[in-house]
Write a protein that holds these residues in place. Structure first.
Motif, mmCIF file in Angstrom:
data_model
loop_
_atom_site.group_PDB
_atom_site.id
_atom_site.type_symbol
_atom_site.label_atom_id
_atom_site.label_comp_id
_atom_site.label_asym_id
_atom_site.label_seq_id
_atom_site.Cartn_x
_atom_site.Cartn_y
_atom_site.Cartn_z
ATOM 1 N N LEU A 43 0.430 -1.057 -0.277
ATOM 2 C CA LEU A 43 0.112 0.110 0.099
ATOM 3 C C LEU A 43 0.542 1.759 0.305
ATOM 4 O O LEU A 43 0.634 1.948 -1.126
ATOM 5 N N PRO A 44 1.767 1.457 0.998
ATOM 6 C CA PRO A 44 2.831 2.932 0.655
ATOM 7 C C PRO A 44 2.949 2.731 -0.337
ATOM 8 O O PRO A 44 3.113 4.138 -1.129
ATOM 9 N N ALA A 45 3.849 2.562 -1.416
ATOM 10 C CA ALA A 45 4.851 1.431 -2.630
ATOM 11 C C ALA A 45 3.350 2.155 -3.344
ATOM 12 O O ALA A 45 4.057 3.310 -4.417
ATOM 13 N N GLY A 46 2.371 1.793 -3.217
ATOM 14 C CA GLY A 46 1.278 2.372 -4.199
ATOM 15 C C GLY A 46 0.676 3.661 -4.315
ATOM 16 O O GLY A 46 0.763 4.084 -5.290
ATOM 17 N N LEU A 47 1.016 3.609 -3.022
ATOM 18 C CA LEU A 47 0.608 5.707 -3.171
ATOM 19 C C LEU A 47 1.068 6.201 -3.799
ATOM 20 O O LEU A 47 1.216 7.545 -4.008
ATOM 21 N N VAL A 48 2.286 6.277 -3.344
ATOM 22 C CA VAL A 48 3.916 6.745 -3.318
ATOM 23 C C VAL A 48 3.428 7.191 -4.844
ATOM 24 O O VAL A 48 3.708 8.328 -5.495
ATOM 25 N N ALA A 49 3.535 5.959 -5.935
ATOM 26 C CA ALA A 49 3.311 5.569 -7.005
ATOM 27 C C ALA A 49 2.102 6.552 -7.531
ATOM 28 O O ALA A 49 2.450 7.277 -9.039
ATOM 29 N N LEU A 50 0.901 6.698 -7.433
ATOM 30 C CA LEU A 50 -0.526 7.239 -7.720
ATOM 31 C C LEU A 50 0.030 8.669 -7.160
ATOM 32 O O LEU A 50 -0.199 9.914 -8.027
ATOM 33 N N ALA A 51 1.051 9.562 -6.122
ATOM 34 C CA ALA A 51 1.110 10.818 -6.078
ATOM 35 C C ALA A 51 1.911 11.314 -7.012
ATOM 36 O O ALA A 51 2.246 12.336 -7.118
ATOM 37 N N PHE A 52 2.566 10.974 -7.464
ATOM 38 C CA PHE A 52 4.067 10.451 -8.344
ATOM 39 C C PHE A 52 3.873 10.953 -9.824
ATOM 40 O O PHE A 52 3.731 11.789 -10.584
ATOM 41 N N LEU A 182 -0.341 -2.215 -6.721
ATOM 42 C CA LEU A 182 0.019 -1.971 -5.553
ATOM 43 C C LEU A 182 -0.733 -1.648 -4.783
ATOM 44 O O LEU A 182 -1.172 -1.818 -3.535
ATOM 45 N N THR A 183 -1.690 -0.482 -5.097
ATOM 46 C CA THR A 183 -2.799 0.318 -4.181
ATOM 47 C C THR A 183 -3.842 -1.020 -4.310
ATOM 48 O O THR A 183 -4.222 -1.103 -3.302
ATOM 49 N N ALA A 184 -4.701 -1.050 -5.442
ATOM 50 C CA ALA A 184 -5.273 -1.909 -5.134
ATOM 51 C C ALA A 184 -5.156 -3.502 -4.728
ATOM 52 O O ALA A 184 -6.227 -3.963 -3.658
ATOM 53 N N GLY A 185 -4.150 -4.555 -4.148
ATOM 54 C CA GLY A 185 -3.604 -4.874 -3.469
ATOM 55 C C GLY A 185 -3.240 -4.380 -2.082
ATOM 56 O O GLY A 185 -4.354 -5.587 -1.169
ATOM 57 N N GLY A 186 -2.846 -3.599 -1.847
ATOM 58 C CA GLY A 186 -3.005 -3.410 -1.096
ATOM 59 C C GLY A 186 -4.075 -2.617 0.060
ATOM 60 O O GLY A 186 -4.228 -3.185 1.878
ATOM 61 N N LEU A 187 -5.013 -2.008 -0.779
ATOM 62 C CA LEU A 187 -6.782 -1.930 -0.149
ATOM 63 C C LEU A 187 -7.109 -2.830 0.792
ATOM 64 O O LEU A 187 -7.705 -3.136 1.241
ATOM 65 N N PHE A 188 -6.789 -4.081 -0.361
ATOM 66 C CA PHE A 188 -8.113 -5.286 -0.537
ATOM 67 C C PHE A 188 -6.994 -6.140 0.869
ATOM 68 O O PHE A 188 -7.679 -6.682 1.960
ATOM 69 N N LEU A 189 -6.103 -5.962 1.193
ATOM 70 C CA LEU A 189 -5.286 -6.647 2.556
ATOM 71 C C LEU A 189 -5.824 -5.998 3.649
ATOM 72 O O LEU A 189 -4.968 -6.327 4.377
ATOM 73 N N VAL A 190 -5.979 -4.538 3.957
ATOM 74 C CA VAL A 190 -6.539 -3.572 4.416
ATOM 75 C C VAL A 190 -7.384 -4.425 5.524
ATOM 76 O O VAL A 190 -7.183 -4.967 7.096
ATOM 77 N N PRO A 191 -8.242 -4.785 5.143
ATOM 78 C CA PRO A 191 -9.473 -5.186 6.071
ATOM 79 C C PRO A 191 -9.744 -6.858 6.490
ATOM 80 O O PRO A 191 -9.493 -7.278 7.313
#
Length: 292
Positions: A43-52, A182-191
């Motif tokens: 998730l952090p890596a995905g969010l960094v990529a989206l922000a960039f 990475l973001t989609a996979g990370g969000l899936f993993l949160v719950p």
């Protein structure tokens, strides 16, 4: 224009870095939290990529990115860390080495490619080679760990094949494409993480360094190069590069953990390297009609 050799070399960077996962997981991360490790890697890596990149999916790519993210990241990461925690590294690596064989089969059914006995045979050689390198007499077979190892090979194989089938949409850079998944996979993993593991563990400086390595280098950078390679190179050739991971893990076991490699392990190295090199080349011309 970038050559096939240079694209292959960049693609190989990803499994080489992933080869450090076992050592980092066992030596740096808090035990008993494989889902949390997967979450922090994604998730952090995905969010960094989206922000960039500031690029979001559009149209059908919303659900496609979600499917690819769950397969390549959301399911694969937990399977990977569960196998790493519950199995000796050699057993986990050998199970993961079956991925190219699954990709070779899926390429026929999903991508409608002609069956390639050449690449499938070298995939088998690669699995045997990895087994010789990393399996020892003390190898244990925890059922949950074995199922996780096989599940990881299957989910990533399907994710790799669908990534090749759908390609990368026009206007999306490799970094954006990796960030979506990475973001989609990370969000899936949160719950999933908080349901099955509860509160996160305490994170000291050692664990923080491990998470940063796995998320920054083994996550964002490696997946940018990996997904780029899948869309530009033959999918079966790319998948066989995954055999580099257990080989690197074995080398790190020697350098970091003081393990040793004997004649059997060195023979396995030779077989695995031969499988990697041969799988990057077409079948021999004289046998192509039979082997492809």
């Amino acid at each position: 224009m970038e050559s096939t050799l240079s694209r292959t070399a960049l693609a190989a960077f990803a499994p080489v870095v992933w080869g450090s996962t076992y050592v980092v997981t066992t030596e740096l991360l808090p035990a008993g939290h494989p889902l949390f490790a997967g979450l922090l890697r994604a998730l952090p890596a995905g969010l960094v990529a989206l922000a960039f990149t500031r690029t979001l999916p559009s149209g059908a790519w919303w659900w496609r990115a979600a499917v690819l993210g769950v397969l390549n990241i959301g399911l694969f990461f937990p399977f990977l860390f569960i196998a790493a925690e519950r199995l000796p590294g050699g057993v986990a690596a050998t199970l993961g080495a079956a991925q190219p064989l699954v990709v070779a089969l899926l390429a026929v059914g999903v991508l409608k490619e002609s069956p390639s006995a050449w690449r499938f045979a070298w995939g088998v050689v690669g699995v045997v080679g990895v087994g010789l390198v990393v399996l020892g007499p003390a190898a244990g077979f925890d059922l949950v760990g074995v199922l996780a190892g096989l599940g990881g090979a299957a989910t990533m194989a399907l994710g790799v094949t669908l990534t090749k089938k759908w390609g990368r949409p026009a206007g999306a850079s490799p970094t954006a494409f990796a960030g979506w998944q990475l973001t989609a996979g990370g969000l899936f993993l949160v719950p999933v993480t908080f349901v099955f593991e509860g509160a996160p563990p305490a994170i000291g400086l050692t664990a923080l360094a491990g998470y940063v390595w796995l998320g920054g280098v083994g996550g964002l950078l490696a997946y940018v190069l990996w997904f780029r390679a899948i869309t530009t190179l033959p999918v079966t050739s790319v998948s066989v590069l995954g055999l580099l991971s257990p080989m690197v893990a074995a080398v790190l076991g020697v350098v970091v953990l003081g393990q040793t490699l004997g004649p059997v392990q060195l023979t396995g190295f030779a077989l695995a390297l031969a499988a990697i090199v041969a799988s990057q080349r077409p079948a021999p011309v004289l046998a192509r009609g039979v082997l492809q």
